[in-house]
Scaffold this motif. Sequence first.
Motif, PDB file in Angstrom:
ATOM      1  N   ILE A 198       0.843  -1.193   0.000  1.00 50.87           N
ATOM      2  CA  ILE A 198       0.000   0.000   0.000  1.00 50.87           C
ATOM      3  C   ILE A 198       0.879   1.244   0.000  1.00 50.87           C
ATOM      4  CG2 ILE A 198      -1.941  -1.156   1.132  1.00 50.87           C
ATOM      5  CD1 ILE A 198      -1.013   0.028   3.761  1.00 50.87           C
ATOM      6  N   THR A 199       0.402   2.317  -0.624  1.00 47.67           N
ATOM      7  CA  THR A 199       1.239   3.498  -0.834  1.00 47.67           C
ATOM      8  C   THR A 199       1.506   4.274   0.442  1.00 47.67           C
ATOM      9  OG1 THR A 199      -0.742   4.767  -1.411  1.00 47.67           O
ATOM     10  CG2 THR A 199       0.484   3.752  -3.221  1.00 47.67           C
ATOM     11  N   ARG A 200       0.670   4.116   1.453  1.00 47.84           N
ATOM     12  CA  ARG A 200       0.905   4.880   2.681  1.00 47.84           C
ATOM     13  C   ARG A 200       1.840   4.163   3.678  1.00 47.84           C
ATOM     14  NH1 ARG A 200      -4.328   2.862   3.177  1.00 47.84           N
ATOM     15  NH2 ARG A 200      -4.722   1.543   5.026  1.00 47.84           N
ATOM     16  N   LEU A 201       2.367   3.011   3.264  1.00 54.82           N
ATOM     17  CA  LEU A 201       3.290   2.271   4.135  1.00 54.82           C
ATOM     18  C   LEU A 201       4.585   3.060   4.330  1.00 54.82           C
ATOM     19  CD1 LEU A 201       3.465  -0.533   5.541  1.00 54.82           C
ATOM     20  CD2 LEU A 201       4.727  -1.316   3.534  1.00 54.82           C
ATOM     21  N   ARG A 202       5.069   3.144   5.561  1.00 53.02           N
ATOM     22  CA  ARG A 202       6.298   3.875   5.859  1.00 53.02           C
ATOM     23  C   ARG A 202       7.456   2.908   6.101  1.00 53.02           C
ATOM     24  NH1 ARG A 202       4.571   8.799   9.991  1.00 53.02           N
ATOM     25  NH2 ARG A 202       3.071   9.816   8.592  1.00 53.02           N
TER      26      ARG A 202
END
Length: 244
Positions: free
Chosen positions: A4-8
């Motif tokens: 997912i793109t919001r994974l840090r």
Amino acid sequence: MGLITRLRFYNGIHDSNASFLRYKLTQNTAPFTVVSTGTWTILMSSQVSLSNLDAKKDMLANIDAMQQPIACARFMGGREFEAICEQAGSWLGEQFNVSDIQNVIDNQVFALPDFSDGSGPFGGAECSFTANTDKVSGIALATIYCALMIDYQLDMLGAKGDIFIEGAFLKNPLLCAVLNQLRDDNNVILSMDSTGTVQGAGYLSDWGNVQCEIECEPSSTTELGNLKEYKLQWRQHAESRLEQ
């Protein structure tokens, strides 16, 4: 990878380097050395020239969290401590006191490296005792051996400023006290925070808001007789083995 793109993502850090980071954030421009102890004893010295490093003596440069090289030296302190205790008839939890260390000096019993099969400044030399160990405490002998090894590596590095002890050797305050007596030009300081490595790693996840504090106290010191003479003899014995 389909994440997912919001994974840090956060950088990781070695445990000794995490401890070093805490001191780098609090010591400002003052030189210092962190002695991180466990199975490995790793010395990490700030403001030391990399030209002081000798790979044949298990010295190397690591990179700190700010991408700066750190002059380091290492030996398997925990493993050697345990091996000396076992070979000299002691166990790790055995009680001993400063008189037992003085007895090692008075009886001129020397533990000579290498007790780890290849690490440290005397890696590859065959370990031995210079005399029968029946008259001395094995854990006291292991204690003075590890203090002498750390002292030797501090000299090799050309370490300046305060020396901060972290990790397993904090459970042996006499080891720290012997090291303090050996270091004329440095203060030996003990970490009081058992979660220092965790804190150092945690700073990487909130770097812009780091407010670092460390809790330490000065080490006590011993007043052992003839310690410096014993140190010089130990070094002569140990260094001569590399020439054989």
